[in-house]
Design an enzyme around this catalytic site. Structure first.
Site, PDB file in Angstrom:
ATOM      1  N   HIS A  22       0.846  -1.204   0.000  1.00 40.74           N
ATOM      2  CA  HIS A  22       0.000   0.000   0.000  1.00 40.74           C
ATOM      3  C   HIS A  22       0.884   1.258   0.000  1.00 40.74           C
ATOM      4  O   HIS A  22       0.575   2.243  -0.668  1.00 40.74           O
ATOM      5  CB  HIS A  22      -0.884   0.048   1.249  1.00 40.74           C
ATOM      6  CG  HIS A  22      -1.862  -1.085   1.372  1.00 40.74           C
ATOM      7  ND1 HIS A  22      -1.725  -2.093   2.301  1.00 40.74           N
ATOM      8  CD2 HIS A  22      -2.999  -1.370   0.681  1.00 40.74           C
ATOM      9  CE1 HIS A  22      -2.745  -2.936   2.199  1.00 40.74           C
ATOM     10  NE2 HIS A  22      -3.525  -2.531   1.217  1.00 40.74           N
ATOM     11  N   ARG A  74      -3.923 -10.229   3.806  1.00 41.28           N
ATOM     12  CA  ARG A  74      -4.356 -11.565   4.242  1.00 41.28           C
ATOM     13  C   ARG A  74      -3.173 -12.449   4.644  1.00 41.28           C
ATOM     14  O   ARG A  74      -3.399 -13.497   5.260  1.00 41.28           O
ATOM     15  CB  ARG A  74      -5.167 -12.248   3.140  1.00 41.28           C
ATOM     16  CG  ARG A  74      -6.509 -11.556   2.908  1.00 41.28           C
ATOM     17  CD  ARG A  74      -7.421 -12.323   1.969  1.00 41.28           C
ATOM     18  NE  ARG A  74      -8.803 -11.872   2.075  1.00 41.28           N
ATOM     19  CZ  ARG A  74      -9.398 -11.040   1.224  1.00 41.28           C
ATOM     20  NH1 ARG A  74      -8.744 -10.584   0.172  1.00 41.28           N
ATOM     21  NH2 ARG A  74     -10.645 -10.672   1.415  1.00 41.28           N
TER      22      ARG A  74
HETATM   23  P1  AMP Z   1      -6.526  -3.712  -0.453  1.00 38.47           P
HETATM   24  O1  AMP Z   1      -6.356  -2.950   0.828  1.00 38.47           O
HETATM   25  O2  AMP Z   1      -6.105  -5.132  -0.368  1.00 38.47           O
HETATM   26  O3  AMP Z   1      -7.889  -3.502  -1.061  1.00 38.47           O
HETATM   27  O4  AMP Z   1      -5.496  -3.067  -1.480  1.00 38.47           O
HETATM   28  C1  AMP Z   1      -5.499  -1.685  -1.715  1.00 38.47           C
HETATM   29  C2  AMP Z   1      -4.605  -1.398  -2.892  1.00 38.47           C
HETATM   30  O5  AMP Z   1      -3.273  -1.826  -2.605  1.00 38.47           O
HETATM   31  C3  AMP Z   1      -5.031  -2.148  -4.155  1.00 38.47           C
HETATM   32  O6  AMP Z   1      -4.876  -1.283  -5.283  1.00 38.47           O
HETATM   33  C4  AMP Z   1      -4.062  -3.290  -4.192  1.00 38.47           C
HETATM   34  O7  AMP Z   1      -3.831  -3.791  -5.495  1.00 38.47           O
HETATM   35  C5  AMP Z   1      -2.809  -2.637  -3.649  1.00 38.47           C
HETATM   36  N1  AMP Z   1      -1.882  -3.661  -3.140  1.00 38.47           N
HETATM   37  C6  AMP Z   1      -2.161  -4.664  -2.283  1.00 38.47           C
HETATM   38  N2  AMP Z   1      -1.073  -5.445  -2.105  1.00 38.47           N
HETATM   39  C7  AMP Z   1      -0.090  -4.919  -2.880  1.00 38.47           C
HETATM   40  C8  AMP Z   1       1.267  -5.279  -3.146  1.00 38.47           C
HETATM   41  N3  AMP Z   1       1.836  -6.340  -2.584  1.00 38.47           N
HETATM   42  N4  AMP Z   1       1.975  -4.507  -4.014  1.00 38.47           N
HETATM   43  C9  AMP Z   1       1.395  -3.428  -4.609  1.00 38.47           C
HETATM   44  N5  AMP Z   1       0.124  -3.034  -4.389  1.00 38.47           N
HETATM   45  C10 AMP Z   1      -0.608  -3.771  -3.555  1.00 38.47           C
END
Ligand code: AMP
Length: 292
Positions: free
Chosen positions: A47, A197
């Site tokens: 993030h 996760r």
């Molecule tokens: P989430 O909180 O899982 O909904 O993710 C929020 C944003 O962070 C989304 O655009 C995800 O694709 C991005 N994101 C999550 N994990 C990663 C990662 N390992 N590398 C880059 N972006 C990520």
């Protein structure tokens, strides 16, 4: 107080859409460009890469924090999803965010809310059949966040590549005037993609999870050597994952990076996509094919 004196604890937390719009209007009046980083919290270095990318491209960055109930299936982990607003605010501030937009459920979905954004095609592929309704939930909440903030740019991770493509399609189809920027996946030292996760994984499950990037890399190497043997390479990869201890492989497949349609030859543009379960945790990842 000048910005330099803003401490972590003082990262403004915005709860309401009206306040969000007033904050952004004030920035725009000062000719500051705005970047939006939508998240569900449980922030990690993946993030923060989005926040830094936004920082580099826009003068002001808003991180949004909303665990969107409508994108979770009834048997999924909504109730257990990591929630630590203070910790997330501290991390977002340290990475350079200027505000956190953390609405509650009633602010996002007031009583009577009845509109859902659905998408044909892209949303039906890969994870689509395994998570009915998920991408409608994503498309709806992302459309709302983009229309609420109307930023110059919004940042999404390639980690959720199908989501990224759906968001790109969404802004084109609904004429939402926002530039969508994809950011490469941030990984652990052993290659496992960072994910909120991952914290559910026991030590034994984490050891199994380490095989995921290894098998994906091995499959892409096979595809580079035998570009016409796509189904063989993918079948080999699925077997390797099951042998490594994954409970279930939803899919391991080569797909077109734009349309996500199946690709049967690895000598044309393709990206490898995978979704597996280890214990109760579902992991997804994807890799580009090298040299195509
Ligand atoms: P989430 O909180 O899982 O909904 O993710 C929020 C944003 O962070 C989304 O655009 C995800 O694709 C991005 N994101 C999550 N994990 C990663 C990662 N390992 N590398 C880059 N972006 C990520």
């Amino acid at each position: 107080m000048t910005e330099a004196h803003l401490s972590t604890a003082q990262l403004p937390v915005i709860r309401q859409v009206g306040e969000l719009r007033r904050t952004i209007a004030a920035w725009r009046a000062a000719e500051l460009t705005v970047g939006l980083v939508p998240t569900m919290g449980g922030l990690h270095a993946g993030h923060l890469a989005l926040v830094r990318r936004s920082q580099a491209g826009s003068r002001r960055t808003i991180v949004t924090l909303f665990v969107n109930p409508t994108q979770f299936g009834s048997h999924e982990d909504f109730a257990f999803y990591p929630r630590d607003e203070a910790g997330d605010a501290a991390m977002a501030a340290a990475a350079g965010a200027h505000a956190l937009f953390a609405p509650d459920r009633a602010e996002m979905y007031p009583p009577g809310h009845a509109t859902t954004v659905t998408m044909a095609g892209l949303a039906d592929r890969l994870c689509g059949p395994f998570r009915p309704g998920h991408f409608a939930g994503v498309a709806t909440v992302v459309a709302k966040l983009l229309l609420q903030a109307l930023p110059d740019a919004a940042y999404f991770g390639e980690k959720d590549y199908q989501q990224l493509q759906i968001v790109r399609r969404l802004v084109r189809d609904l004429d939402i005037p926002v530039r969508i920027v994809g950011v490469p996946t941030v990984r652990e030292a052993d290659g496992l993609a960072l994910s909120s996760r991952n914290r559910y994984l026991s030590a034994a499950e984490r050891a199994v999870a380490a095989h995921l990037p290894q098998v994906m890399t091995a499959v892409t190497a096979r595809l580079a050597r035998w570009p016409l043997e796509v189904e063989n390479a993918c079948a080999w990869g699925r077997d390797e994952l099951l042998r490594a201890g994954f409970a279930k492989v939803d899919y391991l497949a080569l797909a077109d990076p734009e349309t996500l349609e199946p690709v049967l030859r690895a000598d044309r543009p393709g990206r490898l996509f995978v979704a597996v379960s280890v214990g109760k945790t579902r992991l997804i990842d994807n890799l580009p094919l090298e040299g195509v």
